[in-house]
Design an enzyme around this catalytic site. Sequence first.
Site, mmCIF file in Angstrom:
data_model
loop_
_atom_site.group_PDB
_atom_site.id
_atom_site.type_symbol
_atom_site.label_atom_id
_atom_site.label_comp_id
_atom_site.label_asym_id
_atom_site.label_seq_id
_atom_site.Cartn_x
_atom_site.Cartn_y
_atom_site.Cartn_z
ATOM 1 N N ARG A 1 0.866 -1.190 0.000
ATOM 2 C CA ARG A 1 0.000 0.000 0.000
ATOM 3 C C ARG A 1 0.902 1.238 0.000
ATOM 4 N NH1 ARG A 1 -5.083 0.046 3.843
ATOM 5 N NH2 ARG A 1 -5.888 1.335 2.155
ATOM 6 N N GLN B 1 -15.367 1.157 6.773
ATOM 7 C CA GLN B 1 -14.610 0.930 8.008
ATOM 8 C C GLN B 1 -15.366 1.490 9.223
ATOM 9 O OE1 GLN B 1 -13.321 1.995 5.145
ATOM 10 N NE2 GLN B 1 -11.204 1.373 4.853
ATOM 11 N N ASP C 1 -2.853 8.808 8.082
ATOM 12 C CA ASP C 1 -2.010 7.813 7.412
ATOM 13 C C ASP C 1 -0.637 8.370 7.081
ATOM 14 O OD1 ASP C 1 -4.891 6.798 6.856
ATOM 15 O OD2 ASP C 1 -3.534 5.114 6.468
ATOM 16 N N ASN D 1 -5.493 11.215 5.196
ATOM 17 C CA ASN D 1 -6.302 10.240 5.955
ATOM 18 C C ASN D 1 -7.411 9.754 5.033
ATOM 19 O OD1 ASN D 1 -6.839 8.846 8.482
ATOM 20 N ND2 ASN D 1 -8.683 10.094 8.633
HETATM 21 O O1 MRU Z 1 -7.722 2.061 4.169
HETATM 22 P P1 MRU Z 1 -7.561 1.914 5.656
HETATM 23 O O2 MRU Z 1 -8.749 1.287 6.307
HETATM 24 O O3 MRU Z 1 -6.264 1.250 6.032
HETATM 25 O O4 MRU Z 1 -7.486 3.406 6.162
HETATM 26 C C1 MRU Z 1 -7.284 3.665 7.507
HETATM 27 C C2 MRU Z 1 -7.430 5.090 7.858
HETATM 28 O O5 MRU Z 1 -7.560 5.957 7.027
HETATM 29 C C3 MRU Z 1 -7.323 5.429 9.296
HETATM 30 O O6 MRU Z 1 -8.093 6.538 9.607
HETATM 31 C C4 MRU Z 1 -5.863 5.760 9.577
HETATM 32 O O7 MRU Z 1 -5.038 4.685 9.179
HETATM 33 C C5 MRU Z 1 -5.621 6.072 10.967
HETATM 34 S S1 MRU Z 1 -5.664 4.578 11.905
HETATM 35 C C6 MRU Z 1 -5.130 4.846 13.423
#
Ligand code: MRU
Length: 333
Positions: free
Chosen positions: A81, A189, A230, A240
Amino acid sequence: MEFSALKYENDKLVFIDQTKLPDEEVYIQTDNYERIAEAIERLEIRGAPLIGIAAIYALALAIKKNTDEFEKAFERLRKTRPTAVNLFNALDQAKKFFYLSESNQNFNALLEFAREYHNSEIDYCNKIAKNGSEFISAKSNKPLRILTHCNTGSLATGGIGTAFGVILELKRKNLVEIVYACETRPLLQGLRLSSFELAKNEIPYKIITDSSAAFLMQKKLIDFVIVGADRIALNGDTANKIGTYSLAVNSKYHSIQFYVAAPSTSIDYNITSGNKIIIEERSPGELFHFGKHSFITTKINALNFAFDITPNELIDAIITEQKVFLPPFDFSK
Ligand code: MRU
């Protein structure tokens, strides 16, 4: 709590398959780094800090039989990713450790390093929760109505969470009236994972559609917004989950405080602003189906960015394990 996002047990990495939650709590056990790489790509393992933790365990497992596998596994895991800098920070730290001395170049040493990294992420979550809850409770002593996005709890971090950890600590202080959690299209999520964690922690909540947020703000139902990150650039620009930027714009318009909570492992010390952040573009198909369920069968064109970038001027505080940073942000110091 009765579930665990990820743990190392009996020579295997054991992780909960987050794509099946909340309906099924299925644990996958593997000692195969390729399977862990796939789990990160499929979002069975997800959330910026948790991806970093999983990647180091995967590296350790990769060299269990043959240390020559290090570079191959390192490159494979880097490609899983692109946006969460935690992945790259974790892998780079592990690589530095591995090449530091010959005694580090074996499975046991790297596994111990992975465990220490995991423990430090747990510790960061606890400190973020403390710093954030003290900062917020200093402004208000009445129970608050909180808006959050995506999932930032145990499932995303391995610890108690970032933004979610702050909420948890506020709840312990009886300072949470309700949490509104955006469903977080397209992979839901918020709907699937944050609802799961909010319910497990007995925090009053309601899931809202992402597009409801501005209306709730207009109706004065939100006291503050808190999200995770992120990747944070040196100037505070924050990548994010897609939809975060529009929450920040709407917060500014409605004079609502907008906070980011993240460990220092989410800071990219190599970039001065957010325009250098690579934003993951995922399959358009994710907009039309979830798991086994398809919403439509007709072919439709779609664009599916997984993250967006919130400019620093829309952020009122960045809460890390070190302290609460206030604008103007400068993480180069
Ligand atoms: O695509 P994801 O589900 O991995 O994205 C996660 C997020 O955007 C969260 O808000 C971010 O990683 C912060 S987690 C503490």
